[in-house]
Design a protein around this motif. Structure first.
Motif, PDB file in Angstrom:
ATOM      1  N   PRO A 139       0.801  -1.232   0.000  1.00 53.98           N
ATOM      2  CA  PRO A 139       0.000   0.000   0.000  1.00 53.98           C
ATOM      3  C   PRO A 139       0.828   1.274   0.000  1.00 53.98           C
ATOM      4  O   PRO A 139       0.293   2.360  -0.192  1.00 53.98           O
ATOM      5  N   SER A 140       2.138   1.151   0.233  1.00 54.03           N
ATOM      6  CA  SER A 140       3.012   2.321   0.270  1.00 54.03           C
ATOM      7  C   SER A 140       3.880   2.348  -0.972  1.00 54.03           C
ATOM      8  O   SER A 140       4.286   1.300  -1.481  1.00 54.03           O
ATOM      9  N   PRO A 141       4.208   3.538  -1.470  1.00 54.08           N
ATOM     10  CA  PRO A 141       5.047   3.613  -2.668  1.00 54.08           C
ATOM     11  C   PRO A 141       6.458   3.109  -2.404  1.00 54.08           C
ATOM     12  O   PRO A 141       7.002   3.280  -1.309  1.00 54.08           O
ATOM     13  N   VAL A 142       7.048   2.483  -3.415  1.00 56.78           N
ATOM     14  CA  VAL A 142       8.436   2.039  -3.335  1.00 56.78           C
ATOM     15  C   VAL A 142       9.370   3.255  -3.321  1.00 56.78           C
ATOM     16  O   VAL A 142      10.403   3.260  -2.654  1.00 56.78           O
ATOM     17  N   LEU A 143       8.959   4.286  -4.069  1.00 52.66           N
ATOM     18  CA  LEU A 143       9.784   5.489  -4.208  1.00 52.66           C
ATOM     19  C   LEU A 143       8.879   6.663  -4.538  1.00 52.66           C
ATOM     20  O   LEU A 143       7.934   6.525  -5.319  1.00 52.66           O
ATOM     21  N   THR A 144       9.159   7.818  -3.930  1.00 54.94           N
ATOM     22  CA  THR A 144       8.467   9.066  -4.251  1.00 54.94           C
ATOM     23  C   THR A 144       9.506  10.081  -4.716  1.00 54.94           C
ATOM     24  O   THR A 144      10.516  10.294  -4.037  1.00 54.94           O
ATOM     25  N   VAL A 145       9.263  10.681  -5.878  1.00 54.61           N
ATOM     26  CA  VAL A 145      10.204  11.636  -6.463  1.00 54.61           C
ATOM     27  C   VAL A 145       9.494  12.974  -6.650  1.00 54.61           C
ATOM     28  O   VAL A 145       8.409  13.028  -7.242  1.00 54.61           O
ATOM     29  N   GLY A 146      10.087  14.037  -6.148  1.00 55.87           N
ATOM     30  CA  GLY A 146       9.490  15.359  -6.271  1.00 55.87           C
ATOM     31  C   GLY A 146       9.669  15.933  -7.672  1.00 55.87           C
ATOM     32  O   GLY A 146      10.686  15.689  -8.333  1.00 55.87           O
ATOM     33  N   LEU A 147       8.684  16.689  -8.105  1.00 52.27           N
ATOM     34  CA  LEU A 147       8.729  17.392  -9.392  1.00 52.27           C
ATOM     35  C   LEU A 147       8.732  18.894  -9.147  1.00 52.27           C
ATOM     36  O   LEU A 147       8.249  19.364  -8.107  1.00 52.27           O
ATOM     37  N   PRO A 148       9.237  19.680 -10.094  1.00 51.62           N
ATOM     38  CA  PRO A 148       9.240  21.131  -9.902  1.00 51.62           C
ATOM     39  C   PRO A 148       7.845  21.741  -9.963  1.00 51.62           C
ATOM     40  O   PRO A 148       7.619  22.836  -9.454  1.00 51.62           O
ATOM     41  N   GLU A 149       6.904  21.040 -10.592  1.00 58.15           N
ATOM     42  CA  GLU A 149       5.531  21.558 -10.719  1.00 58.15           C
ATOM     43  C   GLU A 149       4.580  20.380 -10.930  1.00 58.15           C
ATOM     44  O   GLU A 149       4.973  19.217 -10.896  1.00 58.15           O
ATOM     45  N   ARG A 150       3.296  20.692 -11.177  1.00 55.74           N
ATOM     46  CA  ARG A 150       2.276  19.648 -11.402  1.00 55.74           C
ATOM     47  C   ARG A 150       2.581  18.839 -12.663  1.00 55.74           C
ATOM     48  O   ARG A 150       2.968  19.406 -13.683  1.00 55.74           O
ATOM     49  N   CYS A 151       2.397  17.543 -12.576  1.00 50.28           N
ATOM     50  CA  CYS A 151       2.623  16.656 -13.716  1.00 50.28           C
ATOM     51  C   CYS A 151       1.486  16.810 -14.723  1.00 50.28           C
ATOM     52  O   CYS A 151       0.314  16.636 -14.389  1.00 50.28           O
ATOM     53  N   TYR A 152       1.842  17.144 -15.979  1.00 55.23           N
ATOM     54  CA  TYR A 152       0.858  17.286 -17.051  1.00 55.23           C
ATOM     55  C   TYR A 152       0.944  16.173 -18.092  1.00 55.23           C
ATOM     56  O   TYR A 152      -0.037  15.856 -18.753  1.00 55.23           O
ATOM     57  N   ALA A 153       2.142  15.616 -18.272  1.00 61.35           N
ATOM     58  CA  ALA A 153       2.336  14.613 -19.320  1.00 61.35           C
ATOM     59  C   ALA A 153       3.523  13.732 -18.938  1.00 61.35           C
ATOM     60  O   ALA A 153       4.466  14.194 -18.294  1.00 61.35           O
ATOM     61  N   MET A 154       3.443  12.454 -19.370  1.00 64.08           N
ATOM     62  CA  MET A 154       4.504  11.520 -19.007  1.00 64.08           C
ATOM     63  C   MET A 154       4.500  10.363 -19.991  1.00 64.08           C
ATOM     64  O   MET A 154       3.440   9.898 -20.404  1.00 64.08           O
ATOM     65  N   ASP A 155       5.703   9.896 -20.372  1.00 69.71           N
ATOM     66  CA  ASP A 155       5.783   8.700 -21.206  1.00 69.71           C
ATOM     67  C   ASP A 155       7.040   7.925 -20.840  1.00 69.71           C
ATOM     68  O   ASP A 155       8.014   8.493 -20.318  1.00 69.71           O
ATOM     69  N   VAL A 156       6.991   6.608 -21.116  1.00 73.86           N
ATOM     70  CA  VAL A 156       8.082   5.703 -20.770  1.00 73.86           C
ATOM     71  C   VAL A 156       8.397   4.803 -21.958  1.00 73.86           C
ATOM     72  O   VAL A 156       7.499   4.180 -22.528  1.00 73.86           O
ATOM     73  N   ILE A 157       9.659   4.775 -22.363  1.00 69.77           N
ATOM     74  CA  ILE A 157      10.220   3.710 -23.202  1.00 69.77           C
ATOM     75  C   ILE A 157      11.488   3.292 -22.478  1.00 69.77           C
ATOM     76  O   ILE A 157      12.505   3.978 -22.550  1.00 69.77           O
ATOM     77  N   TYR A 158      11.414   2.220 -21.739  1.00 62.47           N
ATOM     78  CA  TYR A 158      12.495   1.848 -20.819  1.00 62.47           C
ATOM     79  C   TYR A 158      13.847   1.833 -21.535  1.00 62.47           C
ATOM     80  O   TYR A 158      13.957   1.313 -22.628  1.00 62.47           O
ATOM     81  N   PRO A 159      14.902   2.428 -20.915  1.00 60.28           N
ATOM     82  CA  PRO A 159      14.943   3.016 -19.564  1.00 60.28           C
ATOM     83  C   PRO A 159      14.605   4.506 -19.517  1.00 60.28           C
ATOM     84  O   PRO A 159      14.820   5.151 -18.506  1.00 60.28           O
ATOM     85  N   LEU A 160      14.080   5.051 -20.612  1.00 59.30           N
ATOM     86  CA  LEU A 160      13.782   6.482 -20.663  1.00 59.30           C
ATOM     87  C   LEU A 160      12.385   6.785 -20.126  1.00 59.30           C
ATOM     88  O   LEU A 160      11.410   6.140 -20.505  1.00 59.30           O
ATOM     89  N   MET A 161      12.314   7.772 -19.239  1.00 58.76           N
ATOM     90  CA  MET A 161      11.023   8.332 -18.833  1.00 58.76           C
ATOM     91  C   MET A 161      11.118   9.852 -18.934  1.00 58.76           C
ATOM     92  O   MET A 161      12.095  10.446 -18.448  1.00 58.76           O
ATOM     93  N   VAL A 162      10.131  10.466 -19.570  1.00 54.96           N
ATOM     94  CA  VAL A 162      10.102  11.920 -19.728  1.00 54.96           C
ATOM     95  C   VAL A 162       8.814  12.447 -19.112  1.00 54.96           C
ATOM     96  O   VAL A 162       7.725  11.928 -19.381  1.00 54.96           O
ATOM     97  N   VAL A 163       8.948  13.481 -18.282  1.00 55.96           N
ATOM     98  CA  VAL A 163       7.802  14.066 -17.589  1.00 55.96           C
ATOM     99  C   VAL A 163       7.734  15.556 -17.904  1.00 55.96           C
ATOM    100  O   VAL A 163       8.727  16.275 -17.752  1.00 55.96           O
ATOM    101  N   GLY A 164       6.570  16.012 -18.347  1.00 54.58           N
ATOM    102  CA  GLY A 164       6.336  17.437 -18.569  1.00 54.58           C
ATOM    103  C   GLY A 164       5.438  17.978 -17.479  1.00 54.58           C
ATOM    104  O   GLY A 164       4.427  17.364 -17.130  1.00 54.58           O
TER     105      GLY A 164
END
Length: 335
Positions: free
Chosen positions: A135-160
């Protein structure tokens, strides 16, 4: 100027009753997951050859469902919503369970199959990684602002995020960004899609532009931006970018109700289609790129006060012609 054609596409029966937020195809079969502002996630079985689609399952969030994704084996659908919850639907048992929670709505959800984790991006300015057994996250990572978009092609992850921040992660080391960039586009980020090759991403903005960005500027890979989804002085939001899984070409779709196929390597439009009469809010290709699916529904680009009283919510299946999505040689300069 390339000619455009009016799409003659199959309309999926029994669509959502409110705005369509996300479309995702199973990686192993032609099953389509659809999240909607009517709080529900629907799953359809699609058969373009026979010209039909059949509803197979539906499950609910307590507030609008904003995103959806599949597990690698196609046995589970993941979704996030304005109820701040991430959910998992098991297609075998037809049961839905909560697997994630944030302090604000979950805008993006992706399955990271190499780690057997679910990644959620939220308006609470965090990304969380979830092992579905805990029930608890394995990892929490802070972002500079609200997440609007995200995609993953391992090992790449890009967050807007809001304020045009772009965070690039190597999922081998997910706790810190590999790079922190500013969007190459001057206006708010609307969508992000990673190249199938994993060496870059496309980013779309509310101002009818797309940026093609390489993670490393080398091997003659040069980032660039181009205008699209414009009509005279009218500028429309680019709501969705989807890459073809075989050819690496891509689609854009926007508030103007049109979609186009592009080749980033030769920097040209391959095919354009006339407006479907409503904004296109989401798109996706199936696993072998033979079906392009898009949602026609209000995209909130003009705010809730402009919500159309005759709003249409529809999902269309477009049978992809090879010639429309195959890469083409670069055009010779006329200079």
């Amino acid at each position: 100027m390339l000619s455009t054609e009016t799409p003659k596409d199959y309309e999926v029966p029994q669509p959502p009753t409110d705005g369509i937020s996300c479309l995702a195809f199973s990686p192993v079969a032609d099953y389509l997951a659809v999240s909607s502002w009517d709080n529900n996630v629907r799953i359809y079985e699609v058969n373009v050859a026979a010209g039909n689609a059949t509803g197979k399952a539906i499950y609910s969030h307590e507030k609008p469902a904003l995103c959806c994704a599949w597990s690698k084996d196609g046995s589970k659908v993941f979704s996030g919503g304005a109820d701040n919850a991430g959910r998992c639907f098991d297609t075998t048992t037809q049961q839905s369970t909560q697997i994630a929670v944030h302090d604000q709505p979950i805008r993006c959800i992706k399955y990271v199959d190499q780690a057997n984790l679910v990644a959620t991006g939220s308006w609470d300015k965090t990304i969380k990684y979830w092992d579905m057994r805990s029930p608890s996250p394995v990892l929490t990572v802070g972002l500079p602002e609200r997440c609007y978009a995200m995609d993953v092609i391992y090992p790449l992850m890009v967050v807007g995020t809001a304020d045009r921040h772009v965070q690039i992660y190597n999922l081998g080391h997910p706790s810190t960004p590999y790079k922190t960039n500013q969007s190459p586009l001057k206006f708010q980020t609307r969508c992000i899609s990673c190249f199938p090759s994993g060496n870059g991403y496309a980013i779309g903005s509310i101002e009818g532009r797309v940026g093609i960005q390489y993670i490393e500027e080398k091997d003659n890979n040069t980032s660039f931006s181009f205008k699209c989804h414009r009509d005279g002085n009218n500028v429309y939001s680019v709501n969705a970018i989807s890459f073809h899984p075989i050819y690496g070409t891509f689609s854009t779709a926007g508030s103007d109700g049109t979609y186009n196929f592009w080749d980033k390597d030769s920097k040209q439009r391959l095919k354009g289609f006339n407006s479907v009469g409503a904004p296109i809010s989401a798109t996706t290709f199936n696993r072998n790129g033979t079906i392009f699916t898009y949602a026609a529904s209000y995209d909130w680009s003009k705010g809730y006060l402009q919500y159309p009283s005759t709003n249409k919510n529809a999902i269309f299946l477009h049978a992809v012609k090879d010639d429309d999505v195959k890469p083409k040689p670069a055009k010779k300069s006329t200079r």
